[in-house]
Write a protein that holds these residues in place. Structure first.
Motif, PDB file in Angstrom:
ATOM      1  N   LEU A 101       0.839  -1.190   0.000  1.00 18.88           N
ATOM      2  CA  LEU A 101       0.000   0.000   0.000  1.00 18.88           C
ATOM      3  C   LEU A 101       0.880   1.248   0.000  1.00 18.88           C
ATOM      4  CD1 LEU A 101      -2.746   1.321   0.057  1.00 18.88           C
ATOM      5  CD2 LEU A 101      -2.764   1.045   2.548  1.00 18.88           C
ATOM      6  N   GLU A 102       1.959   1.228   0.769  1.00 27.40           N
ATOM      7  CA  GLU A 102       2.895   2.349   0.806  1.00 27.40           C
ATOM      8  C   GLU A 102       3.500   2.600  -0.576  1.00 27.40           C
ATOM      9  OE1 GLU A 102       7.196   3.122   2.817  1.00 27.40           O
ATOM     10  OE2 GLU A 102       5.614   2.438   4.172  1.00 27.40           O
ATOM     11  N   LYS A 103       3.848   1.540  -1.295  1.00 34.15           N
ATOM     12  CA  LYS A 103       4.403   1.680  -2.649  1.00 34.15           C
ATOM     13  C   LYS A 103       3.373   2.320  -3.584  1.00 34.15           C
ATOM     14  CE  LYS A 103       6.557  -0.866  -6.474  1.00 34.15           C
ATOM     15  NZ  LYS A 103       6.377   0.265  -7.336  1.00 34.15           N
ATOM     16  N   LEU A 104       2.123   1.885  -3.494  1.00 30.59           N
ATOM     17  CA  LEU A 104       1.056   2.455  -4.313  1.00 30.59           C
ATOM     18  C   LEU A 104       0.934   3.959  -4.048  1.00 30.59           C
ATOM     19  CD1 LEU A 104      -1.578   1.923  -6.129  1.00 30.59           C
ATOM     20  CD2 LEU A 104      -2.758   1.989  -3.940  1.00 30.59           C
ATOM     21  N   LEU A 105       0.939   4.338  -2.770  1.00 29.26           N
ATOM     22  CA  LEU A 105       0.820   5.750  -2.414  1.00 29.26           C
ATOM     23  C   LEU A 105       2.012   6.555  -2.925  1.00 29.26           C
ATOM     24  CD1 LEU A 105      -0.489   5.394   1.246  1.00 29.26           C
ATOM     25  CD2 LEU A 105      -1.831   5.925  -0.799  1.00 29.26           C
ATOM     26  N   ASN A 106       3.216   6.026  -2.733  1.00 27.87           N
ATOM     27  CA  ASN A 106       4.416   6.733  -3.179  1.00 27.87           C
ATOM     28  C   ASN A 106       4.504   6.842  -4.696  1.00 27.87           C
ATOM     29  OD1 ASN A 106       5.553   7.470  -0.690  1.00 27.87           O
ATOM     30  ND2 ASN A 106       6.403   5.426  -0.417  1.00 27.87           N
ATOM     31  N   ASP A 107       4.075   5.795  -5.413  1.00 29.23           N
ATOM     32  CA  ASP A 107       4.081   5.841  -6.879  1.00 29.23           C
ATOM     33  C   ASP A 107       3.161   6.955  -7.386  1.00 29.23           C
ATOM     34  OD1 ASP A 107       5.860   3.738  -6.980  1.00 29.23           O
ATOM     35  OD2 ASP A 107       4.359   2.232  -7.574  1.00 29.23           O
ATOM     36  N   HIS A 108       1.983   7.071  -6.784  1.00 25.24           N
ATOM     37  CA  HIS A 108       1.050   8.120  -7.209  1.00 25.24           C
ATOM     38  C   HIS A 108       1.536   9.507  -6.774  1.00 25.24           C
ATOM     39  CE1 HIS A 108      -1.562   4.777  -8.222  1.00 25.24           C
ATOM     40  NE2 HIS A 108      -2.271   5.642  -8.921  1.00 25.24           N
ATOM     41  N   ALA A 109       2.144   9.594  -5.609  1.00 27.54           N
ATOM     42  CA  ALA A 109       2.691  10.878  -5.140  1.00 27.54           C
ATOM     43  C   ALA A 109       3.776  11.384  -6.090  1.00 27.54           C
ATOM     44  CB  ALA A 109       3.242  10.733  -3.727  1.00 27.54           C
ATOM     45  N   ALA A 110       4.570  10.472  -6.627  1.00 29.21           N
ATOM     46  CA  ALA A 110       5.626  10.857  -7.573  1.00 29.21           C
ATOM     47  C   ALA A 110       5.046  11.489  -8.838  1.00 29.21           C
ATOM     48  CB  ALA A 110       6.475   9.637  -7.928  1.00 29.21           C
ATOM     49  N   ASP A 111       3.786  11.148  -9.151  1.00 31.00           N
ATOM     50  CA  ASP A 111       3.109  11.729 -10.313  1.00 31.00           C
ATOM     51  C   ASP A 111       2.268  12.949  -9.944  1.00 31.00           C
ATOM     52  OD1 ASP A 111       4.166   9.868 -12.094  1.00 31.00           O
ATOM     53  OD2 ASP A 111       2.503   8.463 -11.804  1.00 31.00           O
ATOM     54  N   GLY A 112       2.411  13.434  -8.705  1.00 27.63           N
ATOM     55  CA  GLY A 112       1.707  14.642  -8.295  1.00 27.63           C
ATOM     56  C   GLY A 112       0.372  14.428  -7.610  1.00 27.63           C
ATOM     57  N   TRP A 113      -0.014  13.175  -7.381  1.00 30.16           N
ATOM     58  CA  TRP A 113      -1.291  12.883  -6.721  1.00 30.16           C
ATOM     59  C   TRP A 113      -1.114  12.908  -5.210  1.00 30.16           C
ATOM     60  CZ3 TRP A 113      -5.599  12.883  -9.486  1.00 30.16           C
ATOM     61  CH2 TRP A 113      -5.523  12.617 -10.860  1.00 30.16           C
ATOM     62  N   GLN A 114      -2.113  13.451  -4.514  1.00 32.51           N
ATOM     63  CA  GLN A 114      -2.111  13.494  -3.051  1.00 32.51           C
ATOM     64  C   GLN A 114      -3.257  12.632  -2.551  1.00 32.51           C
ATOM     65  OE1 GLN A 114      -2.041  17.449  -1.372  1.00 32.51           O
ATOM     66  NE2 GLN A 114      -3.091  16.770   0.468  1.00 32.51           N
ATOM     67  N   LEU A 115      -2.991  11.841  -1.513  1.00 32.07           N
ATOM     68  CA  LEU A 115      -4.024  10.982  -0.939  1.00 32.07           C
ATOM     69  C   LEU A 115      -5.148  11.833  -0.375  1.00 32.07           C
ATOM     70  CD1 LEU A 115      -5.007   8.160  -0.018  1.00 32.07           C
ATOM     71  CD2 LEU A 115      -3.755   8.564   2.109  1.00 32.07           C
ATOM     72  N   LYS A 116      -6.380  11.498  -0.751  1.00 32.36           N
ATOM     73  CA  LYS A 116      -7.562  12.203  -0.250  1.00 32.36           C
ATOM     74  C   LYS A 116      -8.308  11.333   0.755  1.00 32.36           C
ATOM     75  CE  LYS A 116     -10.596  15.568  -0.473  1.00 32.36           C
ATOM     76  NZ  LYS A 116     -10.308  16.871   0.084  1.00 32.36           N
ATOM     77  N   ALA A 117      -8.457  10.020   0.434  1.00 31.92           N
ATOM     78  CA  ALA A 117      -9.204   9.129   1.320  1.00 31.92           C
ATOM     79  C   ALA A 117      -8.897   7.674   0.991  1.00 31.92           C
ATOM     80  CB  ALA A 117     -10.705   9.372   1.165  1.00 31.92           C
TER      81      ALA A 117
END
Length: 68
Positions: free
Chosen positions: A25-41
């Motif tokens: 799950l951490e990898k999924l979050l970090n991969d999306h963060a690298a593309d500019g996405w921020q976790l909302k929920a």
């Protein structure tokens, strides 16, 4: 006024190794963060399985990012 784009990712238990793995799950979050996405929920949900009717336990992970 700031505008946002949203992205929802369905995560099934199988994609996380049979159990909800913090590392995956951490990898999924970090991969999306690298593309500019921020976790909302993060929402626990029954998501559609690969075969047949019904669903399996999983997560809906919602991201947002500003629209240029």
């Amino acid at each position: 006024m700031q505008r946002y784009a949203y992205k929802v990712v369905e995560v099934r238990e199988k994609l996380l190794g049979g159990k909800m793995s913090g590392d995956k799950l951490e990898k999924l979050l970090n991969d999306h963060a690298a593309d500019g996405w921020q976790l909302k929920a993060i929402t626990s949900a029954e998501v559609k399985g690969r075969v047949g009717p019904g669903g399996v336990e999983g997560l809906l992970v919602t991201f947002e990012r500003p629209v240029q």
